[in-house]
Motif scaffolding. Structure first.
Motif, short mmCIF file in Angstrom:
data_model
loop_
_atom_site.label_atom_id
_atom_site.label_comp_id
_atom_site.label_asym_id
_atom_site.label_seq_id
_atom_site.Cartn_x
_atom_site.Cartn_y
_atom_site.Cartn_z
N SER A 44 4.36 73.36 158.73
CA SER A 44 4.51 72.04 158.39
C SER A 44 3.41 71.68 157.40
CB SER A 44 4.73 71.27 159.66
OG SER A 44 3.35 71.35 160.45
N GLN A 97 2.24 58.48 155.08
CA GLN A 97 3.10 59.12 156.00
C GLN A 97 4.35 59.06 156.22
OE1 GLN A 97 1.35 58.86 160.06
NE2 GLN A 97 3.53 59.65 160.87
N ARG A 114 6.48 62.62 163.50
CA ARG A 114 5.46 63.33 164.51
C ARG A 114 5.00 64.57 163.85
NH1 ARG A 114 6.71 64.18 170.80
NH2 ARG A 114 4.55 65.19 171.33
N THR A 115 5.89 65.33 163.25
CA THR A 115 5.34 66.68 162.67
C THR A 115 4.54 66.42 161.41
OG1 THR A 115 7.47 67.62 163.40
CG2 THR A 115 6.22 68.89 161.50
N ARG A 148 2.61 63.70 161.21
CA ARG A 148 1.36 63.22 161.54
C ARG A 148 0.54 64.33 162.13
NH1 ARG A 148 3.40 59.20 163.98
NH2 ARG A 148 3.98 60.47 166.09
N TYR A 149 1.12 65.36 162.81
CA TYR A 149 0.30 66.65 163.31
C TYR A 149 -0.18 67.48 161.99
CZ TYR A 149 -0.44 71.25 164.99
OH TYR A 149 -0.95 72.40 165.52
N ALA A 150 0.65 67.68 161.01
CA ALA A 150 0.25 68.50 159.80
C ALA A 150 -0.87 67.69 159.01
CB ALA A 150 1.56 68.39 158.88
N ASN A 173 -3.01 65.75 160.29
CA ASN A 173 -4.39 65.96 161.09
C ASN A 173 -4.82 67.11 161.11
OD1 ASN A 173 -4.28 63.30 162.24
ND2 ASN A 173 -3.32 63.83 164.27
N ARG A 174 -4.02 68.42 161.04
CA ARG A 174 -4.58 69.59 160.60
C ARG A 174 -5.12 69.78 159.28
NH1 ARG A 174 -3.18 73.83 163.92
NH2 ARG A 174 -4.97 74.90 162.63
#
Length: 90
Positions: free
Chosen positions: A29, A45, A57-58, A60-62, A64-65
């Motif tokens: 992702s 986003q 949500r995915t 947002r996670y991507a 952050n990473r």
């Protein structure tokens, strides 16, 4: 001896091989979000979710990473100061 902001930004930039090495270790992702940002940056986003067809949500996670790895940075949107837009740091 001080360095100018432009020189500091150039020093912070990653080489293509270093960028790829950092990206290689991330989940699919995050790779997809980075690929979308290569062509359409800066994006919010929501814009990333729309372009990548990933859930919010995915995305947002991507993001952050990618931020943890120093591959993506953000700033407030000029069009809507309530939103942040994301772009690659390379």
């Amino acid at each position: 001896m001080s360095t100018s902001p432009a020189e500091t930004a150039d020093q912070d930039r990653l080489s293509e091989s270093e960028y790829r090495d950092r990206l290689r270790e991330l989940p699919p992702s995050a790779k997809l979000v980075a690929k979308v940002l290569e062509g359409d940056a800066p994006l919010s986003q929501g814009g990333l979710a729309e372009e990548s067809l990933l859930p919010d949500r995915t995305v947002r996670y991507a993001l952050n990473r990618l931020e943890e790895e120093g591959l993506v940075d953000s700033r407030y949107s000029f069009k809507d100061a309530r939103k942040q837009v994301y772009y690659l740091t390379t």
